[in-house]
Structures are given as structure tokens and as C-alpha cells.
Design an enzyme around this catalytic site. Structure first.
Site, PDB file in Angstrom:
ATOM      1  N   LYS A  97       0.832  -1.199   0.000  1.00  0.00           N
ATOM      2  CA  LYS A  97       0.000   0.000   0.000  1.00  0.00           C
ATOM      3  C   LYS A  97       0.876   1.262   0.000  1.00  0.00           C
ATOM      4  O   LYS A  97       2.104   1.184   0.149  1.00  0.00           O
ATOM      5  CB  LYS A  97      -0.956  -0.056   1.199  1.00  0.00           C
ATOM      6  N   TYR A 112     -12.429  -2.244  -2.513  1.00  0.00           N
ATOM      7  CA  TYR A 112     -12.878  -2.221  -1.125  1.00  0.00           C
ATOM      8  C   TYR A 112     -14.401  -2.226  -0.996  1.00  0.00           C
ATOM      9  O   TYR A 112     -14.927  -1.841   0.062  1.00  0.00           O
ATOM     10  CB  TYR A 112     -12.289  -1.001  -0.403  1.00  0.00           C
ATOM     11  N   PHE A 126     -14.232   2.949   8.753  1.00  0.00           N
ATOM     12  CA  PHE A 126     -12.900   3.268   8.230  1.00  0.00           C
ATOM     13  C   PHE A 126     -12.882   3.389   6.698  1.00  0.00           C
ATOM     14  O   PHE A 126     -11.842   3.670   6.120  1.00  0.00           O
ATOM     15  CB  PHE A 126     -11.889   2.210   8.685  1.00  0.00           C
ATOM     16  N   ARG A 167      -1.289 -14.479   4.296  1.00  0.00           N
ATOM     17  CA  ARG A 167      -2.047 -13.860   5.396  1.00  0.00           C
ATOM     18  C   ARG A 167      -1.292 -14.000   6.724  1.00  0.00           C
ATOM     19  O   ARG A 167      -1.242 -13.067   7.516  1.00  0.00           O
ATOM     20  CB  ARG A 167      -3.431 -14.506   5.527  1.00  0.00           C
ATOM     21  N   THR A 190      -4.906  -7.563  11.242  1.00  0.00           N
ATOM     22  CA  THR A 190      -5.291  -6.281  10.633  1.00  0.00           C
ATOM     23  C   THR A 190      -4.829  -5.102  11.465  1.00  0.00           C
ATOM     24  O   THR A 190      -4.312  -4.116  10.933  1.00  0.00           O
ATOM     25  CB  THR A 190      -6.829  -6.234  10.479  1.00  0.00           C
ATOM     26  N   ARG A 216       3.231  -6.776   9.570  1.00  0.00           N
ATOM     27  CA  ARG A 216       2.605  -5.699  10.352  1.00  0.00           C
ATOM     28  C   ARG A 216       3.190  -5.650  11.769  1.00  0.00           C
ATOM     29  O   ARG A 216       3.364  -4.572  12.339  1.00  0.00           O
ATOM     30  CB  ARG A 216       1.091  -5.889  10.373  1.00  0.00           C
ATOM     31  N   ASN A 259      -1.150  -0.099   7.684  1.00  0.00           N
ATOM     32  CA  ASN A 259      -0.708  -1.476   7.950  1.00  0.00           C
ATOM     33  C   ASN A 259      -0.040  -2.133   6.751  1.00  0.00           C
ATOM     34  O   ASN A 259       0.120  -3.338   6.694  1.00  0.00           O
ATOM     35  CB  ASN A 259      -1.855  -2.318   8.529  1.00  0.00           C
ATOM     36  N   HIS A 305      -2.041  -5.290   1.683  1.00  0.00           N
ATOM     37  CA  HIS A 305      -3.309  -5.992   1.484  1.00  0.00           C
ATOM     38  C   HIS A 305      -2.983  -7.395   0.996  1.00  0.00           C
ATOM     39  O   HIS A 305      -2.083  -7.566   0.170  1.00  0.00           O
ATOM     40  CB  HIS A 305      -4.176  -5.291   0.432  1.00  0.00           C
ATOM     41  N   GLU A 345      -9.982 -10.543  -7.127  1.00  0.00           N
ATOM     42  CA  GLU A 345      -9.005  -9.454  -6.981  1.00  0.00           C
ATOM     43  C   GLU A 345      -7.919  -9.532  -8.051  1.00  0.00           C
ATOM     44  O   GLU A 345      -7.504  -8.507  -8.605  1.00  0.00           O
ATOM     45  CB  GLU A 345      -8.382  -9.491  -5.576  1.00  0.00           C
TER      46      GLU A 345
HETATM   47  O1  CDP Z   1      -6.343  -6.036   5.374  1.00  0.00           O
HETATM   48  P1  CDP Z   1      -7.150  -7.036   6.173  1.00  0.00           P
HETATM   49  O2  CDP Z   1      -7.765  -8.112   5.332  1.00  0.00           O
HETATM   50  O3  CDP Z   1      -6.354  -7.571   7.329  1.00  0.00           O
HETATM   51  O4  CDP Z   1      -8.343  -6.205   6.866  1.00  0.00           O
HETATM   52  P2  CDP Z   1      -9.834  -5.891   6.340  1.00  0.00           P
HETATM   53  O5  CDP Z   1     -10.777  -6.223   7.424  1.00  0.00           O
HETATM   54  O6  CDP Z   1     -10.067  -6.483   5.001  1.00  0.00           O
HETATM   55  O7  CDP Z   1      -9.830  -4.294   6.218  1.00  0.00           O
HETATM   56  C1  CDP Z   1      -9.223  -3.643   5.118  1.00  0.00           C
HETATM   57  C2  CDP Z   1      -8.325  -2.559   5.638  1.00  0.00           C
HETATM   58  O8  CDP Z   1      -9.116  -1.580   6.332  1.00  0.00           O
HETATM   59  C3  CDP Z   1      -7.277  -2.993   6.661  1.00  0.00           C
HETATM   60  O9  CDP Z   1      -6.112  -3.542   6.092  1.00  0.00           O
HETATM   61  C4  CDP Z   1      -6.999  -1.696   7.379  1.00  0.00           C
HETATM   62  O10 CDP Z   1      -6.136  -0.865   6.624  1.00  0.00           O
HETATM   63  C5  CDP Z   1      -8.388  -1.053   7.416  1.00  0.00           C
HETATM   64  N1  CDP Z   1      -9.076  -1.334   8.689  1.00  0.00           N
HETATM   65  C6  CDP Z   1      -8.899  -0.475   9.769  1.00  0.00           C
HETATM   66  O11 CDP Z   1      -8.159   0.512   9.640  1.00  0.00           O
HETATM   67  N2  CDP Z   1      -9.513  -0.723  10.970  1.00  0.00           N
HETATM   68  C7  CDP Z   1     -10.298  -1.796  11.114  1.00  0.00           C
HETATM   69  N3  CDP Z   1     -10.884  -2.030  12.297  1.00  0.00           N
HETATM   70  C8  CDP Z   1     -10.500  -2.680  10.046  1.00  0.00           C
HETATM   71  C9  CDP Z   1      -9.869  -2.424   8.840  1.00  0.00           C
HETATM   72 MG    MG Z   2      -9.192  -7.883   3.795  1.00  0.00          MG
END
Ligand code: CDP
Ligand code: MG
Length: 154
Positions: A10, A50, A58, A86, A92, A103, A113, A116, A127
Site C-alpha cells: 500500500k 474495497y 474506516f 495472510r 489487521t 505488520r 498497515n 493488502h 481481486e
Molecule cells: O487487510 P485485512 O484483510 O487484514 O483487513 P480488512 O478487514 O479487510 O480491512 C481492510 C483494511 O481496512 C485494513 O487492512 C486496514 O487498513 C483497514 N481497517 C482499519 O483501519 N480498521 C479496522 N478495524 C479494520 C480495517
Molecule cells: Mg481484507
């Protein structure tokens, strides 16, 4: 089972000049890079990527952040690539990410973070199609018989 997964380094990873270092972790793990590119994401692309998060608290910051500066997108291939990536990326919320994960080693807050990574076979497929509409590059590496198979070497 060999899988493909989408990884996005990112804007924070590119701006901090640790994108190649992060990509290198995946490469050293044994995963094969089968697509790679640097691009500036526009709002339409960010909203498609997204879409599942639309309406969440967020979401607006997430879309603004990924469109703010270029990203590096890659498709990685290998046995259980989705779960392997992952696990390497970590939780996350970086304060919950294990040390040793990307992370957990480099990040502090959710919207910075760094990475993705696709979370399931179906999301990986959609994707990859979204980010690499021209397809990926299939090829073999001689070393894969020492990395990606349980079979005895011949
Ligand atoms: O990236 P990941 O799959 O771990 O998380 P996600 O649930 O798919 O959320 C996408 C992105 O949104 C995350 O990577 C974070 O940058 C952001 N996010 C956040 O800032 N705070 C949260 N509680 C959940 C997601
Ligand atoms: Mg995700």
C-alpha cells in the site's frame, strides 16, 4: 494445493521505501511472483477493491489512503499461498500482529498497515482479475522442486 493470491504494497509501504523489502520476504519464503506492477489507484478502482467495506467507519479513510500515492501490486503463487501470505502479513490491527509478521515488525495503526492480501480462494480470483485484467505470467523455476513439492527429488 498451489494457489495464487493478490498482494498490494500500500502507499505507506512505497512511501517508506520498504516495499521491495516486504516483497522480498514473500520471495524468500518460496512464493513465485507471477504478476507485478506499480500504479496509482483511482477512486473507481479503490471503490471496487474495497466494495466489501463500504459503509464501515474506516471506509472513507481507506479509499482516500489507497488513492493518495502509488501502490505496488503483485500476484504470488505457491502451495497454500493465500494462508501463507495472510500469516506472514499478520493481524489487521498492527498492535495485535505478532512480532515476526510484516505488520508486527513494521506497522503501528490500522490505516498504515502496509499490505493488502487476499483472504480466500474466491476473493483472490476476483481481486487478481480486477488488478491484472491482462492476466498473469505462468512459468516454472528449477528451484521449485526444492521448495514447492513434497515429492522426493528425482
Ligand atoms: O487487510 P485485512 O484483510 O487484514 O483487513 P480488512 O478487514 O479487510 O480491512 C481492510 C483494511 O481496512 C485494513 O487492512 C486496514 O487498513 C483497514 N481497517 C482499519 O483501519 N480498521 C479496522 N478495524 C479494520 C480495517
Ligand atoms: Mg481484507
Amino acid at each position: 494445493m498451489s494457489e495464487r493470491t493478490l498482494v498490494i504494497l500500500k502507499p505507506d509501504a512505497v512511501q517508506r521505501a520498504i516495499a521491495a523489502e516486504i516483497l522480498s520476504r514473500f520471495e524468500r519464503r518460496g512464493l513465485r511472483i507471477v504478476a507485478l506492477g506499480l500504479l496509482k489507484v483511482d477512486r473507481a478502482m479503490a471503490e471496487r477493491h474495497y466494495a466489501v467495506h463500504k459503509g464501515k467507519f474506516f471506509y472513507d479513510e481507506l479509499v482516500k489512503t489507497i488513492t493518495a500515492s502509488p501502490v505496488i501490486a503483485a500476484v504470488l503463487e505457491g502451495p497454500n499461498a493465500i494462508a501463507v501470505v495472510r500469516a506472514m502479513v499478520g493481524a489487521t490491527r498492527p498492535h495485535e500482529a505478532a512480532p515476526g509478521s510484516i505488520r508486527g515488525d513494521y506497522a503501528l495503526v490500522g490505516l498504515r498497515n502496509l499490505v493488502h492480501a487476499s483472504d480466500a480462494l474466491e476473493t483472490a480470483a476476483s481481486e487478481i482479475a480486477l488488478w491484472f485484467p491482462d492476466g498473469i505470467v505462468s512459468y516454472e523455476r528449477g528451484i521449485d522442486r526444492w521448495i514447492s513439492t513434497d515429492k522426493a527429488p528425482s
